[in-house]
Motif scaffolding. Structure first.
Motif, mmCIF file in Angstrom:
data_model
loop_
_atom_site.group_PDB
_atom_site.id
_atom_site.type_symbol
_atom_site.label_atom_id
_atom_site.label_comp_id
_atom_site.label_asym_id
_atom_site.label_seq_id
_atom_site.Cartn_x
_atom_site.Cartn_y
_atom_site.Cartn_z
ATOM 1 N N GLU A 65 1.855 -7.448 -7.190
ATOM 2 C CA GLU A 65 1.317 -6.122 -6.879
ATOM 3 C C GLU A 65 2.426 -5.213 -6.365
ATOM 4 O O GLU A 65 2.495 -4.030 -6.708
ATOM 5 N N LYS A 93 0.837 -1.205 0.000
ATOM 6 C CA LYS A 93 0.000 0.000 0.000
ATOM 7 C C LYS A 93 0.873 1.256 0.000
ATOM 8 O O LYS A 93 0.555 2.255 -0.672
ATOM 9 N N HIS A 114 3.633 -1.615 -8.236
ATOM 10 C CA HIS A 114 3.628 -0.288 -7.611
ATOM 11 C C HIS A 114 5.047 0.240 -7.388
ATOM 12 O O HIS A 114 5.314 1.431 -7.589
ATOM 13 N N ARG A 137 6.365 1.335 -10.788
ATOM 14 C CA ARG A 137 5.764 2.611 -11.192
ATOM 15 C C ARG A 137 6.374 3.778 -10.422
ATOM 16 O O ARG A 137 6.687 4.821 -10.990
ATOM 17 N N ALA A 138 6.515 3.587 -9.129
ATOM 18 C CA ALA A 138 7.057 4.664 -8.285
ATOM 19 C C ALA A 138 8.474 5.026 -8.702
ATOM 20 O O ALA A 138 8.806 6.204 -8.863
ATOM 21 N N ALA A 169 3.847 1.544 -1.310
ATOM 22 C CA ALA A 169 4.393 1.694 -2.657
ATOM 23 C C ALA A 169 3.349 2.260 -3.606
ATOM 24 O O ALA A 169 3.644 3.080 -4.483
ATOM 25 N N GLN A 170 2.090 1.866 -3.401
ATOM 26 C CA GLN A 170 1.007 2.382 -4.237
ATOM 27 C C GLN A 170 0.809 3.881 -4.005
ATOM 28 O O GLN A 170 0.639 4.657 -4.941
ATOM 29 N N SER A 220 3.623 5.706 -5.630
ATOM 30 C CA SER A 220 3.520 5.760 -7.092
ATOM 31 C C SER A 220 2.518 6.818 -7.535
ATOM 32 O O SER A 220 2.684 7.457 -8.575
ATOM 33 N N GLU A 221 1.454 7.016 -6.737
ATOM 34 C CA GLU A 221 0.478 8.060 -7.068
ATOM 35 C C GLU A 221 1.054 9.451 -6.794
ATOM 36 O O GLU A 221 0.876 10.382 -7.586
#
Length: 514
Positions: free
Chosen positions: A102, A65, A106, A109-110, A67-68, A71-72
Motif C-alpha cells: 500500500e 495515509k 501511494h 502515485r504521488a 502518502a495517500q 497522491s490525491e
C-alpha cells in the motif's frame, strides 16, 4: 489534522468531478471551481505540505495515509508546485524501498503525479536512483495489478530520458517488461508497455537485452492473435507491435544478434500468415525487418545456409505490389556480394521469369525498379556462364539494356556493370539480344548527353570496349559514328572519362592499349 484535511480534500475532489444535469449548470460549475480554488489556497496556507513531510519521515504508523493524501493532492496541477517546494519528492523516494504494498502504491502515485511533465525533476529522480527501485517493484510484485500499473506509468514517464535508458540498461528491466507484455490482457496495459519498449528500443544495449529476453516471440504471438481483427483498439496494438519490430532491427549489431537467436524464421512464419490478406502494417514491419536483417555480411551467410532465400521466393506468389517490392529488395540484399546466393537465384527459371514480368510492370515503379536491380545484381555477383545463359533465356537482357537509360545514375551504373560482366563472360550468347535491344545506340546517347554523370560515361565506354569483340556490334558502333563522340570526350573535364575515351578509341582503331 491529517484525517480532516484528507476528508475535506477528497470531498472537494468528488464534488468537482460529479456530473451536473440541473438548471443553472454553468453557474453551478463556476461556483464549484471557485470553491476548489479556495480549497487549494487554504491547503497552501495551512502548512499541510510541511506536516506531510514530517509524517512521511518520522511517523511510520501514519506514513501510508500521508502518502495517500499526497497522491490525491498531486492530481491537481496547482498543487504540484507547493509539493516540490516542500521537497516532498525527495522525502517520498526512500519509501519506494518499503515492503508494504500500500505504501509503494501511494508513494509511487504521488511521485509520478508530482513529477509528470517536469523534465528537471525526472532527471533528478534518475540521479538519486529511482530506476533501481522501479525495477525491483516490477520484479517483486509482478502479480500485483495496481503496483504494476503505477510502475509502468512511472517508467513510461522516465523512459525518454537518456539517463534513464542508461540506468535501465544496467538492470533486468527487459526481462520484466517482456514478462508483463506476455501476461498483459487489456489494450490499456499493452499500450503502456509498448510505449515504454519503443522508448527503450532507442538504446542499443537495451535492444539486445529485449531480444535476449524473447520480446520478438511475444510480439509475433500478439500479431498472430490479433490477425484480421478490425477493431480500432486492435489496429493500434498491431501497429505498435509492428513499429517495435522495426525499431529493434536498427543497427548491424542488433541485426546480427537477432538472426543468431532465430528471429528471421519467426518473421517469415508471421509473414506467411499475413502475406495474402493480413494487416498491411504487419506485412510492412516484417518485410522491413527482413530487409534490414539481410544487410550485414555475416547475416547473409547464415540466412542463406538456413534456406531463407527459398522461403522468400515462395512468398513472391503474393500479388500485392508493396509485398513484392520489399521481398525483391530482401533478395537483392542477400545476393549482394554473395556469389552462391546469386547463383541460386540466377538458375531458378520460375524466379527469373517472374522477375522479367515485373521488370516491365507499368503500374508500380517501385516493383519495376527493384526487379531490374535484382536482375542486375544476380549477374554482377555470380559472374557465371550458366547464369548469363539463364538470364538470356528468360529474355532479361533487354530489361538490363533499358535500365541503362534510367533517370537514376546508380541504376544506370548497376546495369552497365552487369552488361559488361555478362558480355565479357559470353558475348556470343548475348549478341543477338544486344542488337535487338539497340544497346549500341543507347550507349551512344549516354555518351552524347551532357547530363550523363562521369561515372556512367566511364562505364558506358568500358562496356563498348567489350562489345568491340563482336564483329556485328563493332560494325554498329562504326556506323553510329561513336568515334566522333569519343574524340570529343578526350577533352572532357573529368580525367577518368578522358582516359577511358582514349583507351576506347585505341580499341576501336584496332591499336593495342598503352
Amino acid at each position: 489534522m491529517l484525517a480532516i484535511v484528507f476528508r475535506v480534500f477528497l470531498m472537494q475532489t468528488d464534488i468537482t468531478a460529479a456530473p451536473l444535469s440541473v438548471p443553472g449548470q454553468e453557474e453551478h460549475s463556476i461556483q464549484l471551481q471557485q470553491s476548489k480554488q479556495r480549497s487549494f489556497s487554504l491547503l497552501r496556507e495551512s502548512g499541510i505540505f510541511l506536516t506531510l513531510a514530517k509524517i512521511l519521515k518520522g511517523n511510520p504508523r501514519c506514513a501510508v495515509k500521508a502518502a495517500q493524501v499526497l497522491s490525491e493532492i498531486a492530481k491537481n496541477d496547482e498543487m504540484k508546485k507547493p509539493c516540490i517546494e516542500a521537497d516532498l519528492v525527495v522525502t517520498l523516494i526512500p519509501l519506494l524501498e518499503s515492503t508494504d504494498q500500500e505504501m509503494l502504491l501511494h508513494a509511487g502515485r504521488a511521485i509520478g503525479r508530482i513529477c509528470y511533465d517536469n523534465r528537471d525533476l525526472q532527471e533528478e529522480l534518475v540521479k538519486v536512483g529511482v530506476i533501481s527501485s522501479l525495477v525491483r517493484i516490477l520484479t517483486d510484485y509482478a502479480e500485483s495489478e495496481p503496483l504494476v500499473h503505477v510502475d509502468l506509468l512511472a517508467l513510461c514517464n522516465l523512459a525518454d530520458l537518456d539517463t534513464a535508458k542508461e540506468a535501465l540498461s544496467k538492470t533486468k528491466v527487459a526481462e520484466q517488461l517482456v514478462k508483463q507484455l506476455r501476461r498483459a490482457e487489456n489494450h490499456e496495459r499493452l499500450e503502456i508497455i509498448f510505449e515504454v519498449l519503443q522508448a527503450l528500443a532507442e538504446n542499443d544495449a537495451l535492444k539486445v537485452q529485449l531480444v535476449e529476453a524473447g520480446v520478438q516471440e511475444v510480439l509475433s504471438d500478439i500479431l498472430l492473435r490479433l490477425q484480421g481483427n478490425s477493431q480500432a483498439e486492435d489496429t493500434c496494438i498491431v501497429k505498435a507491435a509492428s513499429d517495435l519490430i522495426v525499431s529493434l532491427l536498427l543497427g548491424d549489431g542488433n541485426c546480427i544478434r537477432m538472426v543468431q537467436v532465430g528471429v528471421i524464421h519467426q518473421l517469415l512464419d508471421l509473414l506467411e500468415k499475413h502475406v495474402e490478406s493480413g494487416d498491411v502494417s504487419v506485412q510492412h514491419a516484417a518485410l522491413s525487418a527482413l530487409r534490414n536483417l539481410a544487410i550485414p555480411v555475416v547475416n547473409k551467410v547464415q540466412m542463406l545456409e538456413e534456406g531463407v532465400a527459398e522461403r522468400i521466393q515462395a512468398l513472391l506468389r503474393s500479388e500485392m505490389p508493396p509485398v513484392q517490392f520489399k521481398l525483391l529488395g530482401t533478395l537483392r540484399m542477400l545476393a549482394d556480394g554473395q556469389a552462391d546466393a546469386a547463383e541460386i537465384l540466377g538458375q531458378d527459371p520460375m524466379l527469373l521469369n517472374r522477375l522479367v514480368q515485373w521488370c516491365d510492370v507499368k503500374d508500380h515503379a517501385g516493383v519495376r525498379g527493384e526487379a531490374n536491380r535484382l536482375l542486375a545484381s544476380i549477374v554482377r555477383h555470380n559472374r557465371s556462364q550458366e547464369v548469363v545463359k539463364a538470364v538470356q533465356e528468360a529474355q532479361g537482357v533487354k530489361h538490363l539494356v533499358s535500365m541503362t537509360t534510367s533517370e537514376h545514375a546508380a541504376l544506370q551504373n548497376e546495369a552497365l556493370n552487369a552488361l559488361a560482366i555478362a558480355s565479357a563472360i559470353d558475348l556470343d550468347t548475348l549478341e543477338a539480344s544486344f542488337k535487338e535491344s539497340q544497346l549500341v545506340q543507347s550507349l551512344h546517347r549516354l555518351l552524347q548527353d551532357d547530363n550523363t554523370t562521369p561515372e556512367v560515361k566511364y562505364n558506358s565506354m568500358s562496356l563498348l570496349c567489350s562489345l568491340l569483340n563482336s564483329g556485328d556490334l563493332r560494325q554498329e558502333i562504326e556506323e553510329d559514328k561513336i568515334k566522333e563522340t569519343l574524340e570529343q570526350l578526350c577533352s572532357h573535364s573529368n580525367a577518368n572519362v578522358v582516359k577511358e575515351a582514349a583507351a576506347t578509341l585505341q580499341v576501336l582503331k584496332g591499336e593495342p592499349p598503352h
